[in-house]
Design a protein around this motif. Structure first.
Motif, PDB file in Angstrom:
ATOM      1  N   GLU A   1      -3.415  -2.373   7.733  1.00  0.00           N
ATOM      2  CA  GLU A   1      -4.370  -1.450   7.250  1.00  0.00           C
ATOM      3  C   GLU A   1      -3.707   0.172   7.962  1.00  0.00           C
ATOM      4  O   GLU A   1      -3.970   1.036   6.991  1.00  0.00           O
ATOM      5  CB  GLU A   1      -5.739  -1.296   8.109  1.00  0.00           C
TER       6      GLU A   1
ATOM      7  N   LEU B   1      -0.016  -6.651   1.945  1.00  0.00           N
ATOM      8  CA  LEU B   1      -0.410  -5.287   1.396  1.00  0.00           C
ATOM      9  C   LEU B   1       0.508  -5.081   0.230  1.00  0.00           C
ATOM     10  O   LEU B   1       1.678  -5.008   0.110  1.00  0.00           O
ATOM     11  CB  LEU B   1      -0.202  -4.162   2.570  1.00  0.00           C
TER      12      LEU B   1
ATOM     13  N   SER C   1      -3.954   0.127  -4.044  1.00  0.00           N
ATOM     14  CA  SER C   1      -3.364  -0.630  -2.896  1.00  0.00           C
ATOM     15  C   SER C   1      -4.426  -1.694  -2.868  1.00  0.00           C
ATOM     16  O   SER C   1      -5.485  -1.562  -3.270  1.00  0.00           O
ATOM     17  CB  SER C   1      -3.447  -0.047  -1.613  1.00  0.00           C
TER      18      SER C   1
ATOM     19  N   ARG D   1      -1.271   0.951   5.129  1.00  0.00           N
ATOM     20  CA  ARG D   1      -2.163   1.509   3.858  1.00  0.00           C
ATOM     21  C   ARG D   1      -2.696   2.865   3.901  1.00  0.00           C
ATOM     22  O   ARG D   1      -2.782   3.817   2.917  1.00  0.00           O
ATOM     23  CB  ARG D   1      -3.268   0.398   3.620  1.00  0.00           C
TER      24      ARG D   1
ATOM     25  N   LEU E   1      -5.203  -5.504  -0.141  1.00  0.00           N
ATOM     26  CA  LEU E   1      -4.915  -6.138   1.073  1.00  0.00           C
ATOM     27  C   LEU E   1      -5.482  -7.583   0.839  1.00  0.00           C
ATOM     28  O   LEU E   1      -6.638  -7.562   0.797  1.00  0.00           O
ATOM     29  CB  LEU E   1      -5.568  -5.431   2.306  1.00  0.00           C
TER      30      LEU E   1
ATOM     31  N   LEU F   1       1.050  -1.781  -2.506  1.00  0.00           N
ATOM     32  CA  LEU F   1       1.038  -0.473  -2.598  1.00  0.00           C
ATOM     33  C   LEU F   1       1.554  -0.233  -4.152  1.00  0.00           C
ATOM     34  O   LEU F   1       2.402  -0.864  -4.309  1.00  0.00           O
ATOM     35  CB  LEU F   1       1.643   0.397  -1.766  1.00  0.00           C
TER      36      LEU F   1
END
Length: 187
Positions: free
Chosen positions: A157, A132, A121, A160, A123, A134
């Motif tokens: 966050e 973000l 991941s 995530r 950010l 993933l």
């Protein structure tokens, strides 16, 4: 005059059975599958009663297309590189709709952790928003990559954290969202 109903695809030969086994194991991305589960996946998709599944597994193992290991009385199978190569050359022997149905059922058994896939991941701030990304990759390459934009860092966050805590759920959700099949959620 009524249209003739299209005949349901069937595994007619031992070669068809072997190709289907290789196809399934190849698409489970290196995840060892126990014999009981593998035969259940095959039987669920064929609606046929056959007695040669074990024979096909033995022949594929003897030819070096599958690896087999027995633990606590259960045999586990994993496709080899030669098995992947052979399978890719022969997939076209089988009906695409049949393969798709088999794959949907087999994906119930997908686990990123068991395959050794690495999740990742990142950010980044993106013009006041937060992007973000993933994803997951294994030794054969990237399995998926998903980028999402959030208004706040805290939303990004939290997403995530949920992904890193349960990447299989996210992966199955992506498979569901792109295919529309609930099969990815049943195990």
């Amino acid at each position: 005059m009524p249209k003739a109903r299209k005949e349901e695809f069937r595994l007619r030969t031992m070669t068809d059975v072997k190709v289907f086994i290789l196809f399934l194991l190849d698409h489970l991305r290196g995840d060892p599958v126990d014999e009981t589960t593998l035969i259940r996946i095959i039987a669920e998709n064929t609606d046929q009663i056959r007695t040669d599944y074990k024979e096909a597994l033995t022949e594929l193992t003897d030819a070096g297309h599958l690896y087999a290991d027995t633990v606590d009385g259960e045999t586990y199978y994993l496709i080899s590189e030669s098995g992947s190569t052979v399978a890719a050359e022969l997939y076209s022997r089988l009906d695409p709709a049949f393969l798709e149905r088999g794959l949907r059922y087999a994906h119930r058994f997908v686990s990123l952790a068991r395959t050794g896939a690495e999740v990742f991941s990142s950010l980044d701030e993106d013009g006041g928003d937060f992007r973000l990304t993933l994803g997951a990759r294994d030794d054969r390459g990237e399995l998926f990559r998903l980028s999402l934009r959030f208004r706040t860092r805290i939303e990004a966050e939290n997403t995530r954290k949920r992904f890193l805590a349960s990447p299989d759920d996210v992966y199955r959700g992506i498979l569901f969202a792109t295919s529309g099949s609930m099969d990815f959620f049943h195990n």
